[in-house]
Each structure stands twice: as structure tokens, then as C-alpha cells.
Design a protein around this motif. Sequence first.
Motif, short mmCIF file in Angstrom:
data_model
loop_
_atom_site.label_atom_id
_atom_site.label_comp_id
_atom_site.label_asym_id
_atom_site.label_seq_id
_atom_site.Cartn_x
_atom_site.Cartn_y
_atom_site.Cartn_z
N PRO A 99 0.87 -1.22 0.10
CA PRO A 99 0.01 0.14 0.10
C PRO A 99 0.87 1.27 -0.06
O PRO A 99 1.74 1.60 0.85
CB PRO A 99 -0.71 -0.15 1.28
N SER A 100 0.65 2.05 -1.07
CA SER A 100 1.43 3.33 -1.15
C SER A 100 0.58 4.32 -2.18
O SER A 100 -0.35 3.74 -2.66
CB SER A 100 2.74 3.18 -1.38
N LEU A 101 0.99 5.39 -1.94
CA LEU A 101 0.43 6.23 -3.23
C LEU A 101 1.20 6.01 -4.49
O LEU A 101 2.34 6.21 -4.62
CB LEU A 101 0.55 7.86 -2.72
N THR A 102 0.45 5.43 -5.41
CA THR A 102 0.85 5.10 -6.83
C THR A 102 0.64 6.23 -7.70
O THR A 102 -0.62 6.82 -8.07
CB THR A 102 0.19 3.82 -7.26
N LYS A 103 1.71 6.74 -8.29
CA LYS A 103 1.61 8.12 -9.30
C LYS A 103 2.01 7.44 -10.76
O LYS A 103 2.81 7.18 -10.98
CB LYS A 103 2.57 9.10 -8.61
N LEU A 104 0.91 7.76 -11.57
CA LEU A 104 1.00 7.33 -12.83
C LEU A 104 0.56 8.39 -13.93
O LEU A 104 -0.20 9.07 -13.52
CB LEU A 104 -0.06 5.95 -13.08
N TYR A 105 1.17 8.05 -14.93
CA TYR A 105 0.52 9.07 -16.13
C TYR A 105 0.70 8.55 -17.63
O TYR A 105 1.39 7.36 -17.55
CB TYR A 105 1.28 10.30 -16.09
N VAL A 129 -3.40 11.77 -15.93
CA VAL A 129 -2.59 11.49 -14.62
C VAL A 129 -3.71 10.98 -13.54
O VAL A 129 -4.70 11.30 -13.59
CB VAL A 129 -2.02 12.89 -14.12
N GLU A 130 -3.06 9.77 -13.08
CA GLU A 130 -3.84 9.16 -11.85
C GLU A 130 -2.79 9.15 -10.48
O GLU A 130 -2.07 8.41 -10.55
CB GLU A 130 -4.24 7.77 -12.56
N ALA A 131 -3.38 9.71 -9.53
CA ALA A 131 -2.55 9.53 -8.38
C ALA A 131 -3.63 8.56 -7.35
O ALA A 131 -4.80 9.07 -7.03
CB ALA A 131 -2.44 10.98 -7.49
N MET A 132 -3.05 7.21 -7.35
CA MET A 132 -4.02 6.33 -6.47
C MET A 132 -3.42 5.93 -5.11
O MET A 132 -2.27 5.41 -5.11
CB MET A 132 -3.79 5.04 -7.54
N GLY A 133 -4.34 6.12 -4.09
CA GLY A 133 -4.08 5.42 -2.98
C GLY A 133 -4.10 6.44 -1.74
O GLY A 133 -3.43 6.13 -0.60
N SER A 134 -4.44 7.54 -2.01
CA SER A 134 -4.33 8.62 -0.98
C SER A 134 -5.75 9.45 -0.92
O SER A 134 -6.07 9.70 -1.92
CB SER A 134 -3.01 9.57 -0.73
N GLN A 135 -6.21 9.69 0.34
CA GLN A 135 -7.61 10.45 0.42
C GLN A 135 -7.39 12.01 0.74
O GLN A 135 -8.16 12.67 0.84
CB GLN A 135 -8.44 10.02 1.16
N SER A 136 -5.85 12.23 1.02
CA SER A 136 -5.43 13.61 1.36
C SER A 136 -5.63 14.68 0.49
O SER A 136 -5.48 14.53 -0.81
CB SER A 136 -3.91 13.52 1.75
N PRO A 137 -6.53 15.78 0.75
CA PRO A 137 -6.75 16.83 0.03
C PRO A 137 -5.18 17.46 -0.60
O PRO A 137 -5.34 17.94 -1.53
CB PRO A 137 -7.53 17.86 0.91
N SER A 138 -4.12 17.15 0.02
CA SER A 138 -2.70 17.78 -0.31
C SER A 138 -2.58 17.20 -1.62
O SER A 138 -1.86 17.74 -2.55
CB SER A 138 -1.80 17.50 0.68
N VAL A 139 -3.19 15.81 -1.94
CA VAL A 139 -2.70 15.33 -3.33
C VAL A 139 -3.55 15.98 -4.39
O VAL A 139 -3.07 16.17 -5.44
CB VAL A 139 -3.14 13.78 -3.07
N ASP A 140 -4.92 16.20 -3.96
CA ASP A 140 -5.74 17.03 -4.82
C ASP A 140 -4.85 18.53 -5.45
O ASP A 140 -4.78 18.74 -6.44
CB ASP A 140 -6.88 17.62 -4.48
N ALA A 141 -4.36 19.30 -4.14
CA ALA A 141 -3.64 20.38 -4.46
C ALA A 141 -2.40 20.19 -5.18
O ALA A 141 -1.74 21.04 -6.37
CB ALA A 141 -3.35 21.20 -3.06
N GLU A 142 -1.50 19.23 -4.90
CA GLU A 142 -0.35 19.01 -5.59
C GLU A 142 -0.52 18.62 -7.02
O GLU A 142 0.21 19.13 -7.63
CB GLU A 142 0.45 17.83 -4.75
N VAL A 143 -1.51 17.68 -7.38
CA VAL A 143 -1.62 17.50 -8.65
C VAL A 143 -2.12 18.77 -9.60
O VAL A 143 -1.79 18.86 -10.71
CB VAL A 143 -2.62 16.47 -8.82
N ILE A 144 -2.97 19.45 -8.86
CA ILE A 144 -3.33 20.76 -9.66
C ILE A 144 -2.29 21.58 -9.85
O ILE A 144 -2.10 22.49 -10.91
CB ILE A 144 -4.39 21.42 -8.94
#
Length: 422
Positions: A99-105, A129-144
Motif C-alpha cells: 500500500p502506497s500512493l501510486t503516481k501514474l501518467y 494523470v492518476e494519483a492512486m491510494g491517498s485521500q489527502s486533499p494535499s494530493v488534490d492540490a499537488e496534482v493541480i
Amino acid sequence: MKIKKVRGVKDILPGEIEKWQWVESITHSVFSNYGFKEIRVPIFEYTKLFSRGIGETTDIVEKEMYTFEDKGGEMITLRPEGTASVARAYVENKLYNPPSLTKLYYIGPMFRYERPQAGRFRQFYQIGVEAMGSQSPSVDAEVICMVSELLKRLGLKNTELQINSLGCPECRPQYRELLKKSGREKFEELCNNCQQRLDRNPLRLLDCKVETCSEIAQELPKTAEHLCEKCDQEFSLVKELLTSANTDFTINFKLVRGLDYYSKTAFEIVSSDLGAQSAVCGGGRYDQLVEEFDGPATPCFGFAIGLDRLVSLISTDDNPEIFRKPDLFIVALGEAAEKETFKITQNLRKQGVSVDRGYESTSMKSQMRKADKSGAAFVLILGENELNSRTCPLKNMSDGEQKDISLETLLADAKSVLISPT
């Protein structure tokens, strides 16, 4: 009868493909800096993947998919978008272990049967882009922030980031019912499409482009005003983080996504240079899709960029990175010089030098015209005398200066010679 390309597709020819290649190279660079890895998924999948993942009531599934029965009797669909395929690959290949944050494009073609128009094709291309495995809103902001950085690196101007929150399975059903109730009060004024999907997919009332529906949408209940406490807190954090990263945004209460799997944060980046079809990029959070494909609970955030539209916004002015011109053009005069030129060009190319040459035994004047048209930085002239002396004139095409150089020196260290010919 001359065979032409199918309606709604296009050839990407030299003179344009360089822009695509440059955009893709910058994409690889930016995404790599953020820790994303490329994935390549099949162009076609079982139809049920898209009908199940995208949603039976979406326009894509109902009207736009290229679906056929293969020779084995299976229903197959050319992929209309990339997220469902990536989610399927994530589950099938157990990318969730450990389990971890999987970052794919991904970068590639998609297929939808739509009416072709400016910037819209039946075979079109996406960066996703798909960032898979985290519900943290910081992931939303970072990808944007990442996609904003990409567009900045590409030199895009006149763009605007719009964000909204669509709620979660806890608060979204109540909001949908509220939308249905409000929509029924204006039912006779809605367009046919909105009347048909009012009960099945009421959120699409908000982004209908028909003028009367757009005016009605202004008065409909706003998603961000009917969030549960958790969704409201998470959306507030996304806004706070974007502000802290100096990423400007506006709240667009009418912003929804056309696919059923989206929830919570949604965003689009639009360009005023594109006209009516202004969206360059769109995406958001989807926290239930992986479970739909029998995978573990996996919160995700992603987006897709319309590559065709993106390339159309790229300016080629004063950008030598896009169109690489030859470092050297060799003018060969005579049969013996042509044979020697062949060997020289192969040697120089192995050194990483971009070389072009005249392929026909034509006059020096004709070959110099070709050299000038090629945009080569230098021109080397090779004839019988030069072959005998092993010394050739090298002309700097930017200032017209010409000097004699040794062929052996050129072949030993071409890059140094072409930077400072002596």
C-alpha cells in the motif's frame, strides 16, 4: 478512386509533429519531477469496463463509444478515456501492494464518435494523470499545481483554473435530490437533453451549454453550499494549499465532470484562446472507481489534458527547442565527394551531430539553396580539391563568415569545431 482518411481523424505531419514531441518531452520532465511514472495501457478493452466504470447514463457510453464484436464474440470498445483502463491495470496487476500512493501518467489516443469540429476529433489524444491510494486533499492540490506548472513551462497564457467540490456519497445523494426538485420546477424551459437526464444524471444540468439551461443553472442550488462537514473541510484545505503555492483559481459552482465516478474536488483549466470549446484540462477526485473493478478501497485523484487543443495553443515564435535545425549541411560536388560525404555524415551523426546533405548531384548553387532552406547552422563544401587536400571551407550561415577546416579535425571532434570553427 483515391482513398482518403476517415472523417474526424487527422494526419500529424512534419512541421506540426515537432510541437507534439516538444510538449510530450516537457510533460515527461515535469511529471518526473513530481514522482509520476508512465504507464501504457491497451487501446481497446472489454466494453463492460467502460460501461461499468464511466456510467451507463453518460453521453460517452450512450452515444459515443466505438464498440464492435470481435471474432471470439466478445464486445470490444476502443478506449474513449484513460482512467478506467488505468484503474483496471492497477487492480489486475496489484499495484496496490505494498500500500502506497501510486503516481501514474499516460499519453495516447482516445476514440469517441462525436461531430467533428475545431479542436474535437473522433481520434484525439490525451495526457492523463492518476494519483492512486491517498485521500489527502494535499494530493488534490499537488496534482493541480503540477498541471499548472506544466502549462506554465509550455508558455501558455490566458488560462484560468476553476475548481469546485461535488461532494461525497454521504452528501451528494441529498444534493442530487435537491437538484431534481429544482429542475422539475423549470422542466418546460429545459432543453431536450436536460429533460431526459434530469432523473438519471441531474448534475449535468449545471454545465449544459444551451443558453436557457445555462441561465437556469445560475439559480440552481450550488454544490459547494450543500457539502457535509468533512467535504467542506477538505475543500477548504485544497483552496488553502493552492493559495499557499501561489496558484490562482476561481470557484465555478457550475463545474461538474461528465463521468459518473467523480466526487469531491473537481477542476478545469480553460483558455480564452479556444473559443466555445475552452477546456484544456479537467479532472478531480474519484474514490470509488477501483472498488467498482473489485479492487481494494483506493481513493484517487486525476486529470486529462486534451493534447490536440493543448498543441494548438503552443506558440513556436522564438522557440528553437521545438524545431531542431541541422548543425551542418554538406554540399557534395561530384561522385567521389558524394561517396565521401556519405561516410562523413554517418561518422558525425554517431557523435550526436545533426547533419543533412544534398542527395542529388546538382550544382553548388542549387545545393546552397537547399542548405539555406534547411536552416543549418554551418555549411561544409566538399569537392575534388577538398578531397585531395583534406581541407574544406566551412561557412557560418548566421554571419556569412567562412574558414577552412581540416576534415580530420572535424571527424575527431565535430561538436567543438562547430561551436568554434578554426
